[in-house]
Structures are given as C-alpha cells and as structure tokens.
Design a protein around this motif. Structure first.
Motif, PDB file in Angstrom:
ATOM      1  N   TYR A 296       5.543  87.537 -38.730  1.00  0.00           N
ATOM      2  CA  TYR A 296       4.355  87.761 -37.904  1.00  0.00           C
ATOM      3  C   TYR A 296       3.471  86.518 -37.867  1.00  0.00           C
ATOM      4  O   TYR A 296       3.035  86.085 -36.793  1.00  0.00           O
ATOM      5  CB  TYR A 296       3.576  88.948 -38.444  1.00  0.00           C
ATOM      6  CG  TYR A 296       2.334  89.281 -37.647  1.00  0.00           C
ATOM      7  CD1 TYR A 296       2.427  89.943 -36.427  1.00  0.00           C
ATOM      8  CD2 TYR A 296       1.066  88.935 -38.118  1.00  0.00           C
ATOM      9  CE1 TYR A 296       1.295  90.251 -35.685  1.00  0.00           C
ATOM     10  CE2 TYR A 296      -0.073  89.236 -37.391  1.00  0.00           C
ATOM     11  CZ  TYR A 296       0.048  89.890 -36.175  1.00  0.00           C
ATOM     12  OH  TYR A 296      -1.086  90.180 -35.445  1.00  0.00           O
ATOM     13  N   LYS A 300       3.068  85.057 -34.161  1.00  0.00           N
ATOM     14  CA  LYS A 300       2.069  85.907 -33.504  1.00  0.00           C
ATOM     15  C   LYS A 300       1.357  85.184 -32.367  1.00  0.00           C
ATOM     16  O   LYS A 300       0.878  85.824 -31.421  1.00  0.00           O
ATOM     17  CB  LYS A 300       1.049  86.408 -34.530  1.00  0.00           C
ATOM     18  CG  LYS A 300       0.218  85.304 -35.179  1.00  0.00           C
ATOM     19  CD  LYS A 300      -0.758  85.877 -36.200  1.00  0.00           C
ATOM     20  CE  LYS A 300      -1.575  84.761 -36.841  1.00  0.00           C
ATOM     21  NZ  LYS A 300      -2.540  85.281 -37.840  1.00  0.00           N
ATOM     22  N   ASP A 305       4.771  90.418 -31.321  1.00  0.00           N
ATOM     23  CA  ASP A 305       3.900  91.376 -31.992  1.00  0.00           C
ATOM     24  C   ASP A 305       4.790  92.407 -32.687  1.00  0.00           C
ATOM     25  O   ASP A 305       5.989  92.503 -32.392  1.00  0.00           O
ATOM     26  CB  ASP A 305       2.951  92.066 -31.022  1.00  0.00           C
ATOM     27  CG  ASP A 305       1.646  92.498 -31.697  1.00  0.00           C
ATOM     28  OD1 ASP A 305       1.638  92.600 -32.946  1.00  0.00           O
ATOM     29  OD2 ASP A 305       0.660  92.732 -30.979  1.00  0.00           O
ATOM     30  N   TRP A 329      -0.583  94.187 -38.392  1.00  0.00           N
ATOM     31  CA  TRP A 329      -0.197  94.514 -37.020  1.00  0.00           C
ATOM     32  C   TRP A 329      -0.342  96.021 -36.754  1.00  0.00           C
ATOM     33  O   TRP A 329      -0.762  96.782 -37.620  1.00  0.00           O
ATOM     34  CB  TRP A 329       1.233  94.054 -36.766  1.00  0.00           C
ATOM     35  CG  TRP A 329       2.201  94.454 -37.838  1.00  0.00           C
ATOM     36  CD1 TRP A 329       2.879  95.627 -37.958  1.00  0.00           C
ATOM     37  CD2 TRP A 329       2.591  93.664 -38.971  1.00  0.00           C
ATOM     38  NE1 TRP A 329       3.660  95.623 -39.072  1.00  0.00           N
ATOM     39  CE2 TRP A 329       3.518  94.434 -39.725  1.00  0.00           C
ATOM     40  CE3 TRP A 329       2.272  92.385 -39.429  1.00  0.00           C
ATOM     41  CZ2 TRP A 329       4.111  93.968 -40.894  1.00  0.00           C
ATOM     42  CZ3 TRP A 329       2.856  91.924 -40.591  1.00  0.00           C
ATOM     43  CH2 TRP A 329       3.765  92.698 -41.322  1.00  0.00           C
TER      44      TRP A 329
END
Length: 382
Positions: A296, A300, A305, A329
């Motif tokens: 992530y 990101k 995502d 997330w």
C-alpha cells in the motif's frame, strides 16, 4: 429387602446423574464469578449460551446440557478472551482452570476431551513459542515491511519463514490426529477446525469429508462441515470459483464506523484495487499484513487502493487488529465468520486470500503474496 432395592435404585440414579455432569474446578477465581457455556452455531455470528452459573469455592458442577458432540466454550466473567475451548458431548466432562495461567487448563472426563487434552499437550510447547514470537516481532514485522532496504527485506522474509515453521509444526500434529481418528466424531471435529484455519490449497476437503460415515455426516458437526463446503464453493451444489479474467462480484458491507461501502463505489477512478480477505483471528493473515502495508505504501500514490474484507465475528477484535497492524485502507465486514456472503460469492475457502482487479472489475491476479504480489502490482502500474 424392598428398602434395600429403593436404596440401590437411588444410588444408581445418583451415579447416572454424576456421569452426565460438567465439573469445573478453578484456581484464583473469585466467588460468584459468572460462568457461561457456549456453542457456536453456523449462520449465527453470536455464540449461543446453553448454561449460566457461578463459581463457589473455586468449583461448579452442573448437569451436562449436551446431547451430541459439538464445539463448546467455557467463558468466565462474561469476557470472551477468558474462554476455554472444549468438546461438548454427553457424559462426565471435567475442566480445571487457573485464572493467571490459562495455558495450564486441563480437560478430562469424556473420551473426546481426553483426546483433545492429549493433542493440546503435544502442540503446547510450539504454541507457546509461536505466541512469544508474535508478541516479540509484531512491531518489527511492521517496521521491516515499510523498508526498501534489501537487508530488511531478507530479515522480513526470515521472520515470516520462522512463523511458517511454527504453524507447519502444529499442523503436522493435527494431521496425525486426524489420520488416527479418520472415521469417528473426534476426527470430524478436527476436520472442521482444519477447514476454518487451513491455508493448504492442496487439501481436498470434500474427499476428506467423504471418508466419514453417513451417521457422522448427519451430526451437528457433520452438517456444519457440509454447509461450510457449500459456502467455500467446494460442494457439487456450489458455483465454481472465480478465475483470472472474470468480473469480481460487487458487494456492499459495513465499515468499522457502521457506514455502508460498496466495491463498485470504492474502485471508481482507481487503476488497481486489491480485495484482501482476512480476519483478526487468522495468524497467517496477521503475518502477511506487513507485506500488504508495504504494498500500500509503495503504490498508493500510483493508482493502487486496497479494500479489506474481514471474516471476523467480534467488532472489537476486528477494530483492534486494524489499528495494531496499521491497516489504513478501506475495511468492511459482515461479522459473519465463515457464513459471510462476500466470501461465498468469491469462493474463498481459506484466508488470507486476495483478488487484484482493475477499474472495470476484471480480475487480473488471484492469491499472490509478499514479493510476488509487489512485483505484479509494479508491473501493472508501469
């Protein structure tokens, strides 16, 4: 002579009653502490309480409420973390519990609880090592997962391999006991436990279940396994599992804050979305989480995502795991354990499991982990 017969009959009745009781002895547990005996019914995320009593003088004896074998829990003081797993079945069951040393709990009495105690004694040294390993390395795993340093990456891999070694060692013991109890009620219960926690994609659970007699398949545990097979997409009646190229089924579930979130809305405007199935109670998931955090943080800002789908049962434990593991997330859960409709729609049979999709919802990869998943995302986002 008639009086003697009455006395013998009374003694016989007393003996029968004693042979169908649950006897709990405790140490360092205050008088009037509540004791609940619970079962976990498939389809009901909340446990079912079948008996409630209180400790007096570190002891409690009551009539056994179980008429057939099923998974059961003793909960003290109304706190689920203070629970003891045992086998509910007819007969005399003994549970010896020390408040400050729950790992020293001893089960006995009935045949299957004696077997369970023997199994737990065999895995206990490894379980203690595993718990110590997790306590000592949880933060280190998180830190290493966020480092791009090659030495840190190797250290992370070494720690994860050490964890896997402990898990494999425990699983080998369970497999041995399952083989030794291939067509009895204890073996059926072990198969149920294996299905809920196993990451072994090679195990043919349908074939293993077919080894048991028709009578055992009709028992509570047997029916539970049959339902699990259907939910996991493994029975003949169930739909085939998803594959690369399929469109990921849309779903709507609730966030930790109680708001509804759909996959359709979540993926809008994003190049890639990882649908990550996990749970707070799943050891392999918690060890994999640092890799997901690294993924992530690495992508990101480049179009990736993540939406986590938890198979948890308890809101509090789910939220605590999110915070502890740094899972910043999107997160949703129906809090339905293996009775989760999202897991059923995706044919998830073990966790962790994941599906990498694009904005259109097309599945690009399934069940990639660690460095392999990182490289796949890197490749797709170039």
């Amino acid at each position: 002579m008639k009086k003697l017969a009455v006395v013998l009959l009374a003694l016989g009745m007393f003996s029968c009653k004693q042979n169908n009781t649950i006897e709990i002895t405790t140490k360092d547990v205050a008088d009037d502490t509540k004791v609940e005996i619970m079962t976990s019914e498939l389809g009901n995320p909340s446990p079912t309480v079948v008996y409630t009593g209180t400790v007096k003088g570190n002891k409690l004896v009551f009539e056994n409420p179980f008429t057939e074998l099923e998974e059961a829990y003793m909960v003290l003081g109304g706190e689920m973390q203070n629970n003891v797993f045992f086998i509910g079945e007819p007969g005399h069951i003994t549970i010896s519990y020390t408040k400050d040393e729950p790992t020293e709990t001893v089960l006995g009495g009935s045949v299957n609880n004696v077997k369970l105690q023997k199994l737990q004694e065999e895995v206990k040294p490894t379980v203690i090592k595993l718990r110590s390993f997790i306590d000592a390395n949880q933060m280190k795993l998180m830190q290493l997962s966020q480092s791009a340093n090659e030495d840190d990456r190797k250290s992370l891999e070494a720690l994860q391999n050490e964890y896997i070694g402990y898990v494999d060692s425990i699983n080998e013991v369970y497999k041995k006991y399952l083989a030794d109890n291939a067509n009895n009620a204890f073996g059926l219960l072990l198969l149920s436990q294996q299905m809920m926690s196993s990451q072994d994609e090679e195990t043919d659970f349908v074939k293993e279940f077919d080894k048991f007699s028709a009578e055992l398949k009709e028992s509570k545990v047997g029916k539970k396994i049959d339902s699990m097979l259907k939910m996991m997409g493994l029975s003949e009646e169930a739909a085939a599992g998803l594959k690369v190229g399929d469109i990921a089924p849309n779903f709507t579930s609730k966030t930790p804050e109680g708001k509804e979130l759909s996959l359709e809305a979540f993926k809008a405007g994003k190049k890639l979305v990882l649908i990550d199935f996990w749970a707070s109670w799943c050891g392999p998931c918690r060890v994999e989480n640092p890799n997901v955090v690294k993924l992530y943080n690495g992508f990101k800002d480049k179009g990736l995502d993540i939406i986590g789908v938890s198979l948890d049962k308890e809101q509090e434990k789910w939220v605590q795991a999110i915070e502890k593991d740094g899972l910043v997330w999107g997160q949703v859960s129906n809090l339905q354990f293996w009775n989760d409709e999202i897991a059923a729609a995706y044919g998830v049979r073990a966790i962790p499991a994941n599906y990498l999709i694009n904005e259109k919802g097309e599945i690009l990869a399934i069940n990639l982990y660690g460095e392999e998943l990182y490289q796949k995302v890197e490749e797709l986002l170039k």
